[in-house]
Design an enzyme around this catalytic site. Structure first.
Site, PDB file in Angstrom:
ATOM      1  NE  ARG A 253      78.186  47.876  52.802  1.00  0.00           N
ATOM      2  CZ  ARG A 253      77.237  47.021  53.197  1.00  0.00           C
ATOM      3  NH1 ARG A 253      76.264  46.677  52.385  1.00  0.00           N
ATOM      4  NH2 ARG A 253      77.244  46.531  54.408  1.00  0.00           N
TER       5      ARG A 253
ATOM      6  CD  GLU B 299      71.235  43.289  55.885  1.00  0.00           C
ATOM      7  OE1 GLU B 299      71.166  42.094  56.202  1.00  0.00           O
ATOM      8  OE2 GLU B 299      70.903  43.707  54.755  1.00  0.00           O
TER       9      GLU B 299
ATOM     10  CG  ASN C 160      71.818  46.969  53.501  1.00  0.00           C
ATOM     11  OD1 ASN C 160      72.382  47.948  53.025  1.00  0.00           O
ATOM     12  ND2 ASN C 160      72.476  45.922  53.959  1.00  0.00           N
TER      13      ASN C 160
ATOM     14  CE1 TYR D 228      68.693  42.404  48.955  1.00  0.00           C
ATOM     15  CE2 TYR D 228      69.084  43.356  51.121  1.00  0.00           C
ATOM     16  CZ  TYR D 228      69.568  42.897  49.913  1.00  0.00           C
ATOM     17  OH  TYR D 228      70.910  42.927  49.647  1.00  0.00           O
TER      18      TYR D 228
ATOM     19  CD  GLU E 114      73.569  44.294  51.657  1.00  0.00           C
ATOM     20  OE1 GLU E 114      72.618  43.495  51.585  1.00  0.00           O
ATOM     21  OE2 GLU E 114      74.495  44.187  52.480  1.00  0.00           O
TER      22      GLU E 114
HETATM   23  O1  IFM Z   1      73.449  38.361  51.109  1.00  0.00           O
HETATM   24  C1  IFM Z   1      72.803  39.205  52.009  1.00  0.00           C
HETATM   25  C2  IFM Z   1      73.790  40.165  52.643  1.00  0.00           C
HETATM   26  O2  IFM Z   1      74.847  39.512  53.260  1.00  0.00           O
HETATM   27  C3  IFM Z   1      73.077  41.021  53.672  1.00  0.00           C
HETATM   28  N1  IFM Z   1      71.914  41.639  53.119  1.00  0.00           N
HETATM   29  C4  IFM Z   1      70.983  40.799  52.389  1.00  0.00           C
HETATM   30  C5  IFM Z   1      71.741  40.017  51.330  1.00  0.00           C
HETATM   31  C6  IFM Z   1      70.768  39.173  50.491  1.00  0.00           C
HETATM   32  O3  IFM Z   1      70.021  38.325  51.299  1.00  0.00           O
END
Ligand code: IFM
Length: 481
Positions: free
Chosen positions: A112, A201, A326, A328, A386
């Site tokens: 990706r 995002e 995505n 985190y 992600e």
């Molecule tokens: O680096 C970023 C990415 O561009 C978008 N998602 C989170 C990643 C880590 O912070």
């Protein structure tokens, strides 16, 4: 705060950033591990890595590329933590063949990357730059030659500056320009590039770029929340229509930064609930609801006044082939009576593990967003587009023996597997990211790569996590420890 979330309240909001690491929490951490029946992933599960053009390509003027909002922003004093810029980054505009060798070397079958809009259309609209398209033509062919399926994101935050000069995403016409750009990409690459992701995002781009001023274009104006959100949604709808008209066999998705929004202090801290619900509305629902249900959450009502026109929601609600998730960390949100806005960023629970970015390591948050997509949004096909964590901040080289990253990935993959066992239709997982790159306003101090890079020479060195991910991807078996 009333039933929604006030404009004033949002002005003080910051989620997901490194700053949250310094705040103290007032509840205790709960279990974050997932329970799974089998550690084996299906044979057709897609294993890949994700990158973005501005964070990796460098070569900002090569072959007629036009300037972007990040070229402008990074040069403004004080904007980037280490004062760096992305003029070189991982030099991947020139060294893309090495990157693809690394992806193939890890046994991964998917890459990706994002296309830089201003390489294709230097001013965002109008005349097409054939040399820019040639680059992505070569990149797609190089992937295919190694048996790697390319997944291209059309917008990963690097808006052409010329469009920003006309209002950027707060101007309705940017939605039309985005659709034209999408059609241009499909016309040139769509015979070989079959997987396209519209936006990356958009919540981060909207809030951090237009409300908090921490990302490009560096605006701090709560009045931009509604138009920016709506025009990105509208642009996505128009782009999906344009892509399908250009090539009938494309697999099209979007990538959203889904984040559980939890009241700081735990579920019993009811006084923080309106703040966390308000954040949930603008961060998660403002993107998922119009696309998958054809509505906006009520809390967005005020912000959208004067921008939402008849017929827009029909354009936005387009069928997609997959939802890119995505993930985190969760967000902790609190009511703060001492602050004029009455809302503030809370802290993760006491005892919570934090990564070097200050983000809580909580795989249960990934299971939670996946359950929500399954339960509230009709269980669409999902790709984890992600997921990853940073090395400890610093100017030094990347940590080669990155056992912390192996554990992060392993535990989050357990959450993915548990969601699959509960019925989620998850078809793949893309680790963020291939090589330590330029992390936006944090510059080069934060490193998310499976591969380290010597910035003086560009030489790439795989970390322990690269070998571990290779083993998982090639066997389909997730180690227990
Ligand atoms: O680096 C970023 C990415 O561009 C978008 N998602 C989170 C990643 C880590 O912070």
């Amino acid at each position: 705060m009333g039933k929604g979330i006030s404009r004033r309240a949002l002005g003080a909001l910051a989620v997901g950033g490194a700053a949250s690491a310094t705040l103290s929490g007032c509840d205790r951490v709960g279990p974050t591990e997932a329970t799974i029946k089998s550690r084996r992933f299906p044979n057709d599960f897609v294993w890949g890595v994700a990158t973005a053009a501005f964070q990796t390509e460098g070569s900002p003027t090569a072959d007629g590329r036009g300037p972007t909002i990040w070229d402008t922003f990074e040069k403004q004093p004080g904007r980037i933590k280490d004062g760096s810029n992305a003029d070189v980054a991982t030099d991947s505009y020139r060294r893309y063949a090495e990157d693809i060798d690394l992806i193939a070397g890890a046994g991964l079958k998917a890459f990706r990357f994002s296309i830089a809009w201003s390489r294709v259309l230097p001013t965002g609209a109008g005349s097409v730059n054939a040399a820019g398209l040639d680059h992505y033509d070569r990149l797609v062919d190089a992937c295919l030659a190694k048996g790697i399926t390319p997944y291209a994101t059309l917008f990963h935050w690097d808006l052409p500056q010329a469009l920003q000069d006309k209002g950027g995403w707060s101007a309705r016409d940017t939605a039309n320009s985005f659709a034209d750009y999408a059609a241009t990409v499909a016309a040139r690459l769509g015979d070989r590039l079959k997987h396209i992701i519209t936006l990356n995002e958009p919540a981060v781009h909207t809030v951090f770029g237009h409300v908090l001023g921490e990302h490009a274009p560096g605006l701090k104006d709560i009045a931009l929340l509604g138009p920016t959100t709506h025009h990105m949604n509208l642009g996505q709808g128009l782009a999906i229509q344009a892509l399908r008209a250009a090539k009938g066999d494309l697999r099209i998705g979007t990538t959203q930064a889904l984040q559980p929004c939890r009241p700081a202090g735990g579920p019993l801290a009811f006084w923080n609930r309106p703040a966390s619900d308000g954040l949930d509305a603008l961060w998660n629902k403002a993107w998922l609801d119009p696309l998958l249900k054809g509505t906006y959450p009520a809390a967005m009502g005020d912000f959208l006044k004067g921008h939402l026109r008849d017929g827009d929601l029909e354009i936005i609600r387009q069928p997609i082939d997959f939802l890119g998730v995505n993930y985190y960390a969760p967000a902790y949100v609190k009511l703060d009576l001492a602050s004029p806005s009455q809302i503030a960023v809370g802290a993760p629970p006491k005892g919570a593990e934090l990564d070097a970015f200050g983000r809580q390591i909580d795989p249960s948050g990934l299971a939670e967003v996946l359950e929500r997509v399954r339960r509230d949004y009709g269980n669409p096909p999902v790709l984890i587009t992600e997921n990853g964590c940073s090395d400890p901040f610093g100017d030094g080289p990347g940590v080669i023996d990155d056992g912390f990253r192996v554990q992060y990935l392993r535990r989050h993959l357990e959450a993915v597997k548990s969601a699959m066992e509960a019925g989620s239709r998850i078809g793949g997982y893309f680790a963020w990211t291939l090589i330590d790159n330029w992390e936006w306003d944090i510059g080069y101090t934060s490193k998310f790569g499976l591969v380290a890079m010597d910035r003086a020479t560009g030489v790439r060195t795989p970390k322990a996590s690269y070998g571990w991910f290779k083993q998982v991807a090639t066997t389909g078996l997730l180690p227990a420890t």
